[in-house]
Design an enzyme around this catalytic site. Structure first.
Site, PDB file in Angstrom:
ATOM      1  N   GLU A  17     -26.476 -22.262 -23.729  1.00  0.00           N
ATOM      2  CA  GLU A  17     -26.950 -21.300 -24.723  1.00  0.00           C
ATOM      3  C   GLU A  17     -28.350 -21.648 -25.235  1.00  0.00           C
ATOM      4  O   GLU A  17     -28.648 -21.519 -26.427  1.00  0.00           O
ATOM      5  CB  GLU A  17     -25.950 -21.159 -25.876  1.00  0.00           C
ATOM      6  CG  GLU A  17     -24.624 -20.540 -25.432  1.00  0.00           C
ATOM      7  CD  GLU A  17     -23.775 -20.031 -26.590  1.00  0.00           C
ATOM      8  OE1 GLU A  17     -24.270 -19.988 -27.728  1.00  0.00           O
ATOM      9  OE2 GLU A  17     -22.623 -19.676 -26.345  1.00  0.00           O
ATOM     10  N   ASP A 127     -19.891 -25.966 -21.283  1.00  0.00           N
ATOM     11  CA  ASP A 127     -19.049 -25.124 -22.122  1.00  0.00           C
ATOM     12  C   ASP A 127     -18.228 -24.247 -21.194  1.00  0.00           C
ATOM     13  O   ASP A 127     -18.682 -23.211 -20.727  1.00  0.00           O
ATOM     14  CB  ASP A 127     -19.929 -24.277 -23.046  1.00  0.00           C
ATOM     15  CG  ASP A 127     -19.131 -23.294 -23.893  1.00  0.00           C
ATOM     16  OD1 ASP A 127     -17.889 -23.312 -23.808  1.00  0.00           O
ATOM     17  OD2 ASP A 127     -19.751 -22.505 -24.628  1.00  0.00           O
TER      18      ASP A 127
END
Length: 227
Positions: A17, A127
């Protein structure tokens, strides 16, 4: 991120991200690292390699064929103390309803780890958004281990997504999940150093001056020994 690199001085940092402004910030702030991006638009993965200790040999971006969220696998071959390593990071498909796609992505990662040459240690961290039931359905290949499980399933570093402790999201419910995972497939060839996990801890647990945490996920710090 600055606190983590100052306190732990990691050789490798695997990121998810990332957004372009923060990439620019990291390049200015973390000058002792080389940063490789896994994308350009929206948010994407990346990795930081300590220039004095890790040499980048090859880098590859593998697209997940059926992703609906522009997710991919960032792969690097590096040299560390004369030993070749394969480093992988990814941000798997998000949200509960995308379990089938997540499992496809996990299968692809596991296949890449399994097929790597036996003289190379392969490390994946990211993730994954995985639920335990999804991992059970896919299974891990022989030789690949989940670092948290290998180190005894310690409760203090179990939940990397914890809305009870991390208030960045301010959601009206409590959710505690082990979304962020680290997998290792050690080299097996004789005469080659084999990585083994030593320690795992959560990082990013302290609030910044603004009153928020670095991320809505806790980070994972791992150390390894070579046998």
């Amino acid at each position: 991120m600055g606190v983590v690199t100052f306190r732990y001085t990691p050789d490798v940092v695997l990121l998810q991200e990332l957004i372009p402004p923060y990439v620019d910030y990291l390049k200015k702030q973390e000058v002792s690292y080389i940063l490789i991006k896994g994308g350009e638009d929206g948010y994407f993965t990346g990795r930081m390699l300590k220039k004095s200790r890790v040499k980048l040999l090859e880098s590859e971006i593998v697209t997940y064929p059926t992703t609906q969220m522009m997710r991919n696998l960032l792969v690097a071959k590096v040299s560390f103390k004369g030993q070749e390593l394969c480093l992988m990071t990814s941000h798997f498909e998000s949200c509960k309803g995308h379990g089938e796609e997540r499992m496809k992505q996990l299968r692809l990662v596991m296949q890449r780890m399994k097929e790597a040459p036996d003289n190379i240690n392969v490390l994946f961290g990211g993730d994954t958004n995985l639920r335990d039931t999804e991992v059970a359905k896919v299974g891990l290949p022989s030789g690949v281990c989940d670092i948290w499980e290998r180190l005894g399933k310690q409760e203090h570093c179990r939940y990397t997504w914890d809305t009870k402790a991390n208030t960045n999201k301010r959601v009206p419910y409590i959710s505690r999940c082990r979304f962020d995972r680290v997998y290792l497939r050690p080299a097996t060839r004789e005469g080659v150093l084999h990585l083994a996990p030593d320690h795992m801890a959560l990082v990013g647990l302290e609030k910044l001056d603004c009153g928020r945490y670095t991320s809505d996920h806790w980070g994972i710090y791992c150390s390894f020994s070579a046998e």
